[in-house]
Design an enzyme around this catalytic site. Structure first.
Site, PDB file in Angstrom:
ATOM      1  N   GLU A   1      -6.759   4.506   7.912  1.00 49.28           N
ATOM      2  CA  GLU A   1      -6.590   5.944   7.627  1.00 49.28           C
ATOM      3  C   GLU A   1      -7.845   6.527   6.974  1.00 49.28           C
ATOM      4  O   GLU A   1      -8.185   7.686   7.202  1.00 49.28           O
ATOM      5  CB  GLU A   1      -5.326   6.157   6.766  1.00 49.28           C
ATOM      6  CG  GLU A   1      -4.075   5.957   7.601  1.00 49.28           C
ATOM      7  CD  GLU A   1      -2.862   5.445   6.851  1.00 49.28           C
ATOM      8  OE1 GLU A   1      -2.817   5.526   5.612  1.00 49.28           O
ATOM      9  OE2 GLU A   1      -1.946   4.930   7.531  1.00 49.28           O
TER      10      GLU A   1
ATOM     11  N   SER B   1       3.501  -2.547  10.330  1.00 51.82           N
ATOM     12  CA  SER B   1       4.953  -2.557  10.528  1.00 51.82           C
ATOM     13  C   SER B   1       5.591  -3.906  10.221  1.00 51.82           C
ATOM     14  O   SER B   1       6.547  -4.325  10.883  1.00 51.82           O
ATOM     15  CB  SER B   1       5.309  -2.094  11.946  1.00 51.82           C
ATOM     16  OG  SER B   1       4.831  -0.768  12.161  1.00 51.82           O
TER      17      SER B   1
ATOM     18  N   GLY C   1       2.830  -1.245   4.327  1.00 54.74           N
ATOM     19  CA  GLY C   1       2.896   0.186   4.042  1.00 54.74           C
ATOM     20  C   GLY C   1       4.331   0.611   3.797  1.00 54.74           C
ATOM     21  O   GLY C   1       4.870   0.471   2.698  1.00 54.74           O
ATOM     22  N   GLY C   2       4.985   1.120   4.824  1.00 51.97           N
ATOM     23  CA  GLY C   2       6.327   1.691   4.701  1.00 51.97           C
ATOM     24  C   GLY C   2       7.321   0.812   3.954  1.00 51.97           C
ATOM     25  O   GLY C   2       8.058   1.292   3.082  1.00 51.97           O
TER      26      GLY C   2
ATOM     27  N   GLU D   1      -5.371  -5.363  10.604  1.00 56.68           N
ATOM     28  CA  GLU D   1      -4.358  -4.335  10.815  1.00 56.68           C
ATOM     29  C   GLU D   1      -4.615  -3.619  12.141  1.00 56.68           C
ATOM     30  O   GLU D   1      -5.421  -2.671  12.178  1.00 56.68           O
ATOM     31  CB  GLU D   1      -4.399  -3.311   9.681  1.00 56.68           C
ATOM     32  CG  GLU D   1      -4.127  -3.889   8.313  1.00 56.68           C
ATOM     33  CD  GLU D   1      -3.542  -2.832   7.379  1.00 56.68           C
ATOM     34  OE1 GLU D   1      -2.410  -3.019   6.926  1.00 56.68           O
ATOM     35  OE2 GLU D   1      -4.206  -1.820   7.144  1.00 56.68           O
TER      36      GLU D   1
ATOM     37  N   GLY E   1       2.464   1.884  10.790  1.00 56.31           N
ATOM     38  CA  GLY E   1       3.401   2.997  10.646  1.00 56.31           C
ATOM     39  C   GLY E   1       4.105   3.386  11.939  1.00 56.31           C
ATOM     40  O   GLY E   1       4.712   4.444  12.021  1.00 56.31           O
TER      41      GLY E   1
ATOM     42  N   HIS F   1      -9.415   0.984   4.982  1.00 50.03           N
ATOM     43  CA  HIS F   1      -8.127   1.165   5.660  1.00 50.03           C
ATOM     44  C   HIS F   1      -8.327   2.090   6.861  1.00 50.03           C
ATOM     45  O   HIS F   1      -9.140   3.018   6.811  1.00 50.03           O
ATOM     46  CB  HIS F   1      -7.095   1.756   4.689  1.00 50.03           C
ATOM     47  CG  HIS F   1      -5.715   1.745   5.253  1.00 50.03           C
ATOM     48  ND1 HIS F   1      -5.271   2.709   6.130  1.00 50.03           N
ATOM     49  CD2 HIS F   1      -4.688   0.876   5.105  1.00 50.03           C
ATOM     50  CE1 HIS F   1      -4.020   2.435   6.475  1.00 50.03           C
ATOM     51  NE2 HIS F   1      -3.641   1.315   5.874  1.00 50.03           N
TER      52      HIS F   1
ATOM     53  N   ASN G   1       0.875  -1.181   0.000  1.00 54.29           N
ATOM     54  CA  ASN G   1       0.000   0.000   0.000  1.00 54.29           C
ATOM     55  C   ASN G   1       0.908   1.225   0.000  1.00 54.29           C
ATOM     56  O   ASN G   1       1.487   1.571   1.029  1.00 54.29           O
ATOM     57  CB  ASN G   1      -0.890  -0.029   1.252  1.00 54.29           C
ATOM     58  CG  ASN G   1      -1.681   1.251   1.413  1.00 54.29           C
ATOM     59  OD1 ASN G   1      -1.765   2.072   0.503  1.00 54.29           O
ATOM     60  ND2 ASN G   1      -2.269   1.431   2.589  1.00 54.29           N
ATOM     61  N   TRP G   2       1.002   1.871  -1.163  1.00 53.06           N
ATOM     62  CA  TRP G   2       1.958   2.986  -1.293  1.00 53.06           C
ATOM     63  C   TRP G   2       1.438   4.291  -0.705  1.00 53.06           C
ATOM     64  O   TRP G   2       2.170   5.274  -0.638  1.00 53.06           O
ATOM     65  CB  TRP G   2       2.333   3.179  -2.769  1.00 53.06           C
ATOM     66  CG  TRP G   2       3.091   2.024  -3.350  1.00 53.06           C
ATOM     67  CD1 TRP G   2       3.626   0.962  -2.659  1.00 53.06           C
ATOM     68  CD2 TRP G   2       3.414   1.789  -4.740  1.00 53.06           C
ATOM     69  NE1 TRP G   2       4.253   0.091  -3.529  1.00 53.06           N
ATOM     70  CE2 TRP G   2       4.137   0.570  -4.805  1.00 53.06           C
ATOM     71  CE3 TRP G   2       3.154   2.477  -5.918  1.00 53.06           C
ATOM     72  CZ2 TRP G   2       4.601   0.048  -6.012  1.00 53.06           C
ATOM     73  CZ3 TRP G   2       3.615   1.963  -7.123  1.00 53.06           C
ATOM     74  CH2 TRP G   2       4.336   0.762  -7.163  1.00 53.06           C
ATOM     75  N   LYS G   3       0.177   4.318  -0.344  1.00 53.41           N
ATOM     76  CA  LYS G   3      -0.427   5.522   0.258  1.00 53.41           C
ATOM     77  C   LYS G   3      -0.165   6.748  -0.624  1.00 53.41           C
ATOM     78  O   LYS G   3      -0.137   6.633  -1.853  1.00 53.41           O
ATOM     79  CB  LYS G   3       0.073   5.714   1.682  1.00 53.41           C
ATOM     80  CG  LYS G   3      -0.074   4.445   2.528  1.00 53.41           C
ATOM     81  CD  LYS G   3       0.112   4.675   3.987  1.00 53.41           C
ATOM     82  CE  LYS G   3       0.068   3.355   4.729  1.00 53.41           C
ATOM     83  NZ  LYS G   3       0.050   3.483   6.144  1.00 53.41           N
TER      84      LYS G   3
HETATM   85  C1  PEP Z   1      -0.726  -0.057   6.234  1.00 49.19           C
HETATM   86  O1  PEP Z   1      -0.881   1.158   6.254  1.00 49.19           O
HETATM   87  O2  PEP Z   1      -1.585  -0.791   5.699  1.00 49.19           O
HETATM   88  C2  PEP Z   1       0.463  -0.610   6.859  1.00 49.19           C
HETATM   89  C3  PEP Z   1       0.480  -1.872   7.170  1.00 49.19           C
HETATM   90  O3  PEP Z   1       1.482   0.285   7.073  1.00 49.19           O
HETATM   91  P1  PEP Z   1       2.915  -0.074   7.721  1.00 49.19           P
HETATM   92  O4  PEP Z   1       3.398  -1.334   7.078  1.00 49.19           O
HETATM   93  O5  PEP Z   1       3.764   1.104   7.378  1.00 49.19           O
HETATM   94  O6  PEP Z   1       2.689  -0.224   9.184  1.00 49.19           O
END
Ligand code: PEP
Length: 248
Positions: free
Chosen positions: A97, A212, A233-234, A167, A173, A95, A9-11
């Site tokens: 967010e 994470s 994500g990251g 999640e 994050g 999600h 997920n590149w956001k």
């Molecule tokens: C996400 O936003 O779906 C996610 C899992 O982010 P991260 O891996 O950065 O925690």
């Protein structure tokens, strides 16, 4: 046997140049990814470009959100049919967010889930609790309520063509990953809840962990019985970090 899926997920990140480099980097490493499905979810405007770059590489493309409407006067929205038209196979819905920053309710997420499936997209339905909800022992209630919104609108059989991503919001994050045991406990709860309605759907549905996940913790998370992949994500923003999870 469920196939493992690793989805990035590149956001709100990237540019034409950086995304070309990222897709090429992931594509170059795909020969080392054995048996797992891999997907990336760019910002809307880059989806056509990524679809072209990813063609023939084994990398599937998804979106990060979708409209709950099909067409018409909905300024700023992008429909499931449009996503399908530009090469998407998956779309993330609900999600955390979207839920926290854009006030998306369980019912809104469920409507997006239905809109996605109607066009043949596979929704990646995100569920998960806040830290205070975990600390007050409410994790299962929160996740059950999020799932129930989809179950009551779309029915349990819809999950045969969907992916769920657990999640925990406190892990997204933050660098604070759920332990494999913490994640497995919730994944087993989710699968058990679905099994109570339809055992064969429960056996089939992929349940990803997100929060994470990285190259150092992926192997032990993915080794758990009910963890069928990751939503990343990251660590999905650089080829090496993403491929380290895909090959874990
Ligand atoms: C996400 O936003 O779906 C996610 C899992 O982010 P991260 O891996 O950065 O925690």
């Amino acid at each position: 046997m469920r196939q493992t899926l690793v989805a990035g997920n590149w956001k709100l990140n990237g540019s034409k140049e950086s995304i070309q480099t990222l897709v090429k980097g992931i594509a170059d490493g795909m020969s080392g990814v054995d048996g797992k499905a891999v997907a990336v979810c760019p910002p809307y405007v880059y989806i056509p470009m990524v679809s072209e770059l990813a063609a023939g590489t084994g990398i599937a493309v998804g979106a990060q959100d979708v409209a709950d409407q099909e067409s018409g006067a909905f300024t700023g929205e992008v429909s499931a049919a449009m996503l399908k038209d530009v090469g998407c196979q998956y779309v993330i819905v609900g999600h955390s967010e979207r839920r926290s920053l854009y006030c998306e309710k369980d019912e809104d997420t469920a409507a997006k889930y239905v809109a996605a499936q109607k066009e043949g997209l596979t929704p990646i339905l995100c569920v998960g609790e806040l830290l205070e909800e975990r600390e007050s022992g409410d994790t299962e209630n929160v996740v059950a309520k999020q799932l129930d919104a989809v179950l009551s609108l779309a029915g349990v059989e819809s999950l045969a063509n969907a992916v769920i991503a657990y999640e925990p919001v406190w892990a997204i994050g933050t660098g604070k990953t759920a332990t494999p045991e913490q994640a497995q406990e919730v994944h087993a709860f989710i699968r058990g809840k679905i099994a109570a309605l339809d055992a064969s759907v429960a056996e089939k549905v992929q349940i990803l962990y997100g929060g994470s996940m990285n190259g150092s913790n992926a192997a032990e998370l993915l080794a758990m019985e009910d963890i069928d992949g990751g939503l990343i994500g990251g660590a999905s923003l650089t080829p090496d970090a993403f491929l380290a999870i895909c090959t874990a």
